[in-house]
Design a protein around this motif. Structure first.
Motif, PDB file in Angstrom:
ATOM      1  N   PHE A 120       6.973   0.667  -5.854  1.00 49.88           N
ATOM      2  CA  PHE A 120       7.389   1.913  -6.508  1.00 49.88           C
ATOM      3  C   PHE A 120       7.005   3.096  -5.631  1.00 49.88           C
ATOM      4  N   ASP A 121       7.883   4.085  -5.589  1.00 48.76           N
ATOM      5  CA  ASP A 121       7.648   5.265  -4.767  1.00 48.76           C
ATOM      6  C   ASP A 121       8.479   6.413  -5.341  1.00 48.76           C
ATOM      7  N   ILE A 122       8.324   7.603  -4.750  1.00 46.31           N
ATOM      8  CA  ILE A 122       9.169   8.734  -5.138  1.00 46.31           C
ATOM      9  C   ILE A 122      10.011   9.214  -3.957  1.00 46.31           C
ATOM     10  N   ASP A 123       9.694   8.715  -2.759  1.00 46.04           N
ATOM     11  CA  ASP A 123      10.405   9.123  -1.542  1.00 46.04           C
ATOM     12  C   ASP A 123      11.787   8.474  -1.517  1.00 46.04           C
ATOM     13  N   PRO A 124      12.861   9.261  -1.445  1.00 45.19           N
ATOM     14  CA  PRO A 124      14.214   8.685  -1.396  1.00 45.19           C
ATOM     15  C   PRO A 124      14.408   7.716  -0.236  1.00 45.19           C
TER      16      PRO A 124
ATOM     17  N   VAL B 144      12.736   4.395  -1.770  1.00 48.87           N
ATOM     18  CA  VAL B 144      13.381   3.831  -2.960  1.00 48.87           C
ATOM     19  C   VAL B 144      14.702   3.181  -2.578  1.00 48.87           C
TER      20      VAL B 144
ATOM     21  N   TYR C 255      11.554   0.531  -6.291  1.00 49.37           N
ATOM     22  CA  TYR C 255      12.113   1.396  -7.325  1.00 49.37           C
ATOM     23  C   TYR C 255      11.439   2.761  -7.314  1.00 49.37           C
ATOM     24  N   HIS C 256      12.098   3.719  -7.965  1.00 51.15           N
ATOM     25  CA  HIS C 256      11.446   4.996  -8.231  1.00 51.15           C
ATOM     26  C   HIS C 256      10.372   4.757  -9.286  1.00 51.15           C
TER      27      HIS C 256
ATOM     28  N   ASP D 280       9.543   6.292 -11.758  1.00 51.43           N
ATOM     29  CA  ASP D 280       9.987   6.564 -13.132  1.00 51.43           C
ATOM     30  C   ASP D 280      10.494   5.304 -13.836  1.00 51.43           C
ATOM     31  N   ARG D 281      10.802   4.259 -13.063  1.00 51.04           N
ATOM     32  CA  ARG D 281      11.375   3.046 -13.653  1.00 51.04           C
ATOM     33  C   ARG D 281      10.317   1.972 -13.936  1.00 51.04           C
TER      34      ARG D 281
ATOM     35  N   SER E 283      -0.974   8.286 -10.380  1.00 53.29           N
ATOM     36  CA  SER E 283      -0.299   7.010 -10.147  1.00 53.29           C
ATOM     37  C   SER E 283      -0.995   5.875 -10.891  1.00 53.29           C
TER      38      SER E 283
END
Length: 224
Positions: free
Chosen positions: A129-133, A136, A146-147, A149-150, A175
Motif C-alpha cells: 500500500f502506498d499513496i505515490d501514483p 500504486v 494499492y492506494h 485508502d483501499r 500509517s
C-alpha cells in the motif's frame, strides 16, 4: 493421527505458547541459522560448546535458552541437529505462514517485498500500500500495490495479520493507525519514529538508522 503424533503436537503447542525473556528470544534465530548450516553439512549432533564457539554465546546460556523449549542434549553427544532445527523453527513461527501487508512501497518496501528470505521464514507479503501514483498499480513486484485508502476493502478480501511500516517518519503513526484500524494485529516498524499502539497489538521496531548511528559512533571512537 497416532497417539504419539497427537502427544507430540500437544507438546509443540504448549512450547509455542511459552513467553520467553526477550534476550533469549533474540538469540534463538542465531541458533537456528547455525543449525541450518550444520544440516547442509549433514552433521547429526552438535553440543552447546560447539554452538558457543561458533556464535560467541556462553555455553551455559545456550543450554538455558534451549531448556525453555524443553530441548535437552545427550551426554557427550549433544543435541540432535534435525530435531533442534525443527523445534526452533516451529517455536519461532518460521515453519508456518503469516500474511503481511507492506505499508510504503518505496526503495525499502520494494526490497522487503522482493526478499525471498522472508518467505523462507514464514512471512508472506501478500499486498503493498502506498499513496505515490508511481507506486500504486505496479505490476513488477509479484504482489498487487494499492492506494492506502483501499486497505479496508482489501482486508475483507485477502486479510493479513501483520503490517510492515516502511514509510516516511512523519506519516509513521498515521500509517500504523490505519493498518491497525483495518484489522492487522502486529506492526513491524522499519521507520526511525517510535509509533504507539494500543494494548493487545504486537509491536516490533527494527531501526536500521539506530544501528547505523551505532556503527558511525563506534568508528569515530576508533579513529580518534
Amino acid at each position: 493421527m497416532t497417539t504419539a503424533e497427537s502427544a507430540n503436537l500437544t507438546t509443540m503447542n504448549q512450547i509455542s505458547s511459552i513467553i520467553l525473556p526477550e534476550p533469549t528470544l533474540r538469540r534463538l534465530p542465531w541458533y537456528l541459522a547455525y543449525v541450518e548450516i550444520l544440516q547442509k553439512m549433514r552433521i547429526e549432533f552438535v553440543s552447546s560448546t560447539q554452538i558457543s564457539r561458533a556464535l560467541s554465546v556462553d555455553a551455559s546460556q545456550i543450554a538455558k535458552d534451549l531448556s525453555f523449549l524443553n530441548i535437552k542434549g545427550k551426554t557427550r553427544i549433544g543435541y540432535e541437529v534435525n530435531t533442534l532445527g525443527e523445534t526452533l523453527a516451529d517455536f519461532l513461527g518460521f515453519s508456518r505462514s503469516h500474511k503481511a501487508y507492506m505499508i510504503g512501497c518505496g526503495s525499502l518496501g520494494e526490497a522487503l517485498i522482493r526478499d525471498s528470505g522472508l518467505s523462507k521464514y514464514g512471512l508472506e507479503i501478500i499486498a503493498g500500500f502506498d499513496i505515490d501514483p508511481a507506486a500504486v498499480g505496479r505490476q513488477d513486484l509479484g504482489v498487487p500495490i494499492y492506494h492506502i485508502d483501499r486497505i479496508y476493502e482489501i482486508m475483507e478480501k485477502n486479510p493479513a495479520s501483520i503490517g510492515i511500516l516502511a514509510v516516511p517518519s512523519e506519516v509513521a503513526q498515521e500509517s500504523a493507525d490505519i493498518a491497525i484500524g483495518a484489522g492487522v494485529k502486529a506492526i513491524w516498524n522499519f521507520t526511525p519514529y517510535r509509533v504507539k499502539v494500543a494494548e493487545g497489538i504486537v509491536m516490533a521496531n527494527t531501526s536500521i538508522y539506530a544501528h547505523l548511528a551505532l556503527i558511525f559512533n563506534r568508528l569515530n571512537s576508533i579513529d580518534r
